[in-house]
Structures are given as C-alpha cells and as structure tokens.
Design a protein around this motif. Sequence first.
Motif, mmCIF file in Angstrom:
data_model
loop_
_atom_site.group_PDB
_atom_site.id
_atom_site.type_symbol
_atom_site.label_atom_id
_atom_site.label_comp_id
_atom_site.label_asym_id
_atom_site.label_seq_id
_atom_site.Cartn_x
_atom_site.Cartn_y
_atom_site.Cartn_z
ATOM 1 N N ASP A 66 -4.205 -8.700 0.301
ATOM 2 C CA ASP A 66 -3.003 -9.077 -0.463
ATOM 3 C C ASP A 66 -3.229 -8.984 -1.977
ATOM 4 O O ASP A 66 -2.322 -9.206 -2.759
ATOM 5 N N GLU A 67 -4.457 -8.640 -2.379
ATOM 6 C CA GLU A 67 -4.717 -8.446 -3.801
ATOM 7 C C GLU A 67 -4.510 -6.986 -4.210
ATOM 8 O O GLU A 67 -4.016 -6.690 -5.298
ATOM 9 N N THR A 68 -4.872 -6.063 -3.294
ATOM 10 C CA THR A 68 -4.752 -4.636 -3.623
ATOM 11 C C THR A 68 -3.612 -3.956 -2.863
ATOM 12 O O THR A 68 -3.211 -2.849 -3.218
ATOM 13 N N GLY A 69 -3.127 -4.576 -1.805
ATOM 14 C CA GLY A 69 -2.103 -3.948 -0.972
ATOM 15 C C GLY A 69 -2.664 -2.942 0.013
ATOM 16 O O GLY A 69 -1.913 -2.290 0.742
ATOM 17 N N GLU A 70 -3.967 -2.801 0.053
ATOM 18 C CA GLU A 70 -4.567 -1.815 0.949
ATOM 19 C C GLU A 70 -4.504 -2.264 2.407
ATOM 20 O O GLU A 70 -4.716 -3.443 2.715
ATOM 21 N N VAL A 71 -4.237 -1.308 3.274
ATOM 22 C CA VAL A 71 -4.199 -1.565 4.707
ATOM 23 C C VAL A 71 -5.352 -0.812 5.360
ATOM 24 O O VAL A 71 -5.463 0.402 5.210
ATOM 25 N N ALA A 72 -6.233 -1.538 6.069
ATOM 26 C CA ALA A 72 -7.339 -0.897 6.775
ATOM 27 C C ALA A 72 -7.100 -1.018 8.279
ATOM 28 O O ALA A 72 -6.672 -2.067 8.761
ATOM 29 N N ASN A 93 4.502 -2.931 12.257
ATOM 30 C CA ASN A 93 4.611 -4.262 12.863
ATOM 31 C C ASN A 93 3.358 -5.096 12.612
ATOM 32 O O ASN A 93 3.440 -6.312 12.408
ATOM 33 N N ALA A 94 2.184 -4.437 12.637
ATOM 34 C CA ALA A 94 0.929 -5.160 12.394
ATOM 35 C C ALA A 94 0.882 -5.684 10.962
ATOM 36 O O ALA A 94 0.382 -6.790 10.710
ATOM 37 N N ILE A 95 1.427 -4.904 10.028
ATOM 38 C CA ILE A 95 1.449 -5.343 8.623
ATOM 39 C C ILE A 95 2.362 -6.568 8.481
ATOM 40 O O ILE A 95 2.027 -7.535 7.798
ATOM 41 N N PHE A 96 3.505 -6.535 9.195
ATOM 42 C CA PHE A 96 4.402 -7.706 9.173
ATOM 43 C C PHE A 96 3.681 -8.926 9.735
ATOM 44 O O PHE A 96 3.729 -10.021 9.171
ATOM 45 N N PRO A 144 -0.582 1.265 -0.635
ATOM 46 C CA PRO A 144 -0.940 -0.037 -1.239
ATOM 47 C C PRO A 144 0.100 -0.510 -2.251
ATOM 48 O O PRO A 144 0.429 -1.697 -2.298
ATOM 49 N N GLU A 145 0.656 0.425 -3.029
ATOM 50 C CA GLU A 145 1.647 0.044 -4.038
ATOM 51 C C GLU A 145 2.867 -0.611 -3.390
ATOM 52 O O GLU A 145 3.333 -1.664 -3.832
ATOM 53 N N LYS A 146 3.362 0.009 -2.307
ATOM 54 C CA LYS A 146 4.547 -0.540 -1.643
ATOM 55 C C LYS A 146 4.256 -1.902 -1.033
ATOM 56 O O LYS A 146 5.081 -2.824 -1.095
ATOM 57 N N VAL A 147 3.082 -2.021 -0.417
ATOM 58 C CA VAL A 147 2.720 -3.300 0.220
ATOM 59 C C VAL A 147 2.619 -4.394 -0.844
ATOM 60 O O VAL A 147 3.143 -5.499 -0.687
#
Lengths: 340, 159
Positions: free
Chosen positions: A198-204, A304-307, A321-324
């Motif tokens: 939640d600091e960078t918006g990156e999704v792994a 859905n996993a991001i939600f 990451p920017e959008k997140v």
Amino acid sequence: MAKHRGRGIASVNYPIGMNLGGDPSQALVHSNPSGKFTVSLSSIDLGQGMKSVTRQICAETLGVPVEDVYVDTADSDTGPHCMGSFASRGTHRVGNAVMAAAKEARGVMMEAAAEELEVNAADLDTDGRGNIHVKGAPHRSISTKDVAIAAQFKQGKTISGRGIFLVPLSEVNPETGEMSPATCYAHACLVAEVEVDDETGEVAMVRMDSAYELGRALNPRLVEQQLVGGAWMGISHALFETPEPYYPDPAHGPRDFVEYLMPGPGDICPHDIAVLERPAADGPFGAKGPGEMCANPVLPAVANAIFNAVGVRMDELPITPEKVLRAIKAQGGARPQARR
Amino acid sequence: MTKTPLQFRHNGRDVALFVDGGVNLLVALRELIGDMTPKFGCGQGGCGACSVLIDGELHLSCLTLAETVNGRAVETLDGLKDGPNLHPLQRAFMEQFAAQCGYCTPGMLMAAKALLDRNPSPTRAEVVEAISGNICRCTGYEPIINAVLAAATSGRARA
C-alpha cells in the motif's frame, strides 16, 4: 504502510470458435507411394501445437503410426481454406476437418488393401503399427506401404480424403438478441493470491490454483504447456502490458521491449493446475480446446484478489502500481477485506 | 566504405571476414557467416534473443560491435550440439516442453549455458536471475526454469 495479502476467484464459460458468417475449416489428406501420409492445412501453428495435435488425430483416424503422418501448414495460397488459428478453434474445427479427411482416405486405403488381399474391405482392420489385416486373422496382412505402392502403380487409385468442418452461421434473433455462437463450451475456475504494497501500489503474484475443463486433452503435455504459458499472459494483461498507459491520451506509450513491460521470470508464481476432461459430443475424439481461455480467468481473479487485499475495485487494465496507489489514496487508505 | 578485416573463433572454427564499420556481431553472424541461430528480437538489448557467448561470457550480439570480437571466441546455439548429439540443455528443453514458438529459445539456451558453465548446481533463484534478461512470450518461464534445473541435475549425474 504494509503489504496486504488477498485472494480472488474467477470462473469462465468459454465458447470454442466464433460465428461471424459461419466458421469452416478444410483439410486434405493423401498418401505418398511410400505409405506415409501428408495432411495439408492452411491453419497456422504458432507454437500452440496445431501440427502435433492434427498429426495425432490423422494417425488415430487412419489407424497408422503417428510417425507416418506429416502435417504441412506451409501456404494459405495453395492449401485448403481455414478461418485461422484464433478463438480457441484450432483443435475443434481443424481437428474435425482432419478427421473427416482421414476417414475418407482410410476408406480408399481399405478398399485398395481389400483388392490386394482379395477379401471384403469390411473384414479388414488396421493394427496402428503400419499394417492392415483380416479381422481375427492377423497373419493375413499387408503393410500400408505395400497398399500405397499397389494403389499408386497397379490400381491407379489416390489414397486421399477431403474434409471440412463447418459450424453454420447462427442468425441473431432481432427481438431477443439470442444466438448460438458456439457448439461447445470450455470452462475454467482460477483462484489468485496476491500481495499488495500500500506504499508503492505494487501487486506481486503469490500463487494461483486453477481447474480447466476442456473436453478430452488429446496431448496432455501440450495442454499443460498452454495453460502454464497462458496464465503468464493473463498476469501480463492484468498487471503489466499496455500500448497506451493513459488511453485515450497516447502519451507515454511504450516504444520497445524496454518500455513495454511484461512479467519476467522473477515475477511468476507457483501455479497448480487441474485438468478435467468432459469430452465434447462434436469434438474430434471429444476435444474442445484450451486456447485463449488459459489467460482469461487470471485477469478478474487478480482484480478480485486486489479488492480482497486492500479494498479497492480496479476496473481498468493493466492494474499498474500508479492506479492502485491512486485508488488506495482516494479511499483514505488500505481496507483489507475478510479472508475467505 | 572501408572494410575492416576480422578474425575470430566461431563455435571452435576460425573465421575470417571483412566487415563495414559499425556492423554489429548479430549481423556479422547471421548475414556474413550464415549462422541463423542468434535471433533479432529488438535490436537494443531488451529481449535477449540474440544472446551469444564471447570468451565464455554472455553477451547481447545486437549491442556488440563485430570488430570487438577480433581474436576472441564466439559461441552460438549452432555450436551447442556435439555432432548428432544434443547438448543436455537442449534435451532438457525438449523433455520439459520449454519452447512453444521457439524464437527466444536460442537466447535462453545460451544464457543457461553461461550459467551452468560457471555454476553447475544453480538454485532456482539463480536460474531465474540468469535468464532474467531474456523475454519469453509463450511458456510463462516455468518450463524453461525447470529445464535448466533438470539439465544441471543430469550434468551432475554424468560427472
């Protein structure tokens, strides 16, 4: 500031092939005097295994070893017509056309063998190893090579067959919008687990578990290969790839592989796949096709996993990451949802 | 334009040719020597399809001036097999279904060879690192990583 894990699920009901004015493919099969068979197609193998699977279908239908079949997909100018390698249609449409062509060629081959053995063609069978014999009397046999030579040089017959498979045009009902675009459907379900920073918006990607129902898997290793590679494309579409990151504004569009991002070998995750086989009534040996469906369920499952992980609904691809980060900021911070 | 004479070892064989200034090694290999195994992917070092070994080290031939390999040894995929016998890496790629369209495969094999030559027992993470400069569009990398690990195991079993 933290990393949040979330899990999402998606299911897919996927039509095999498309229906824009009818969906046909043709195939031609002929034997050479050597007793080897050539399948002529215009269908293109782009690595998905079109040649391997049509070779298997032809050999199985003819009753000859797979080594005795060569598939030629060289030229759409001179080959029989095919709509193309897309819409997950290859195995189903082209496979059926090859099967029809091989059936016709097998009929001629059995007639030619019957003439040589002086028996009725209905009393003959193939052994799958390159011989044709009288049913119940394996010693009364002739090799497919000798049959091919006899047909070519003695009987003046071409051991050949033509095949076409057509799913006819399905008209749209102007009142209801109903139509039947496909004759069979494949299915998939995929669970994705991700970790969102939640600091960078990156999704792994953490892991994926999936089940695919795609009719009979004619070549299980090729099916697995498509599912593994296709899921990677799904990750890529979900999180990385776009030609226009600020669509419709074309600014900052990537110009090369350095800027057009795709997951590298370090961005993949463990993926456990189950293949379920429910043969299709009109598929060649019951096959439907994995095709595009390999990639499809990954995208909604990841969203859905991001939600689930941070409570934001991402509805534009790719989920960068920017959008997140913007979405998390807009809702005033990460809101992890209940884990299921 | 003046041509520069150039001599180097190409897969264990001496070659001598004349190149235009500024010609890169990929063009020299493909167009002047006829070794088509290194592939042109992006021409700017972004994809790894043109990977070759120079004195045993992994290099991108599209970013290497041909003149710089004078007197050195260049290895490409074409030299990997030993006569009719495939290299253990090539066999492992086949057995693990590590290729679909096959365009990245030559670069992947050379990157993997560079790794196994200096580290015959790599970890999974080391394999991932070694092929991280190579893009594959079809396989999802998993079968390639498995193939390199399998080749390493078979190499140890033989040694």
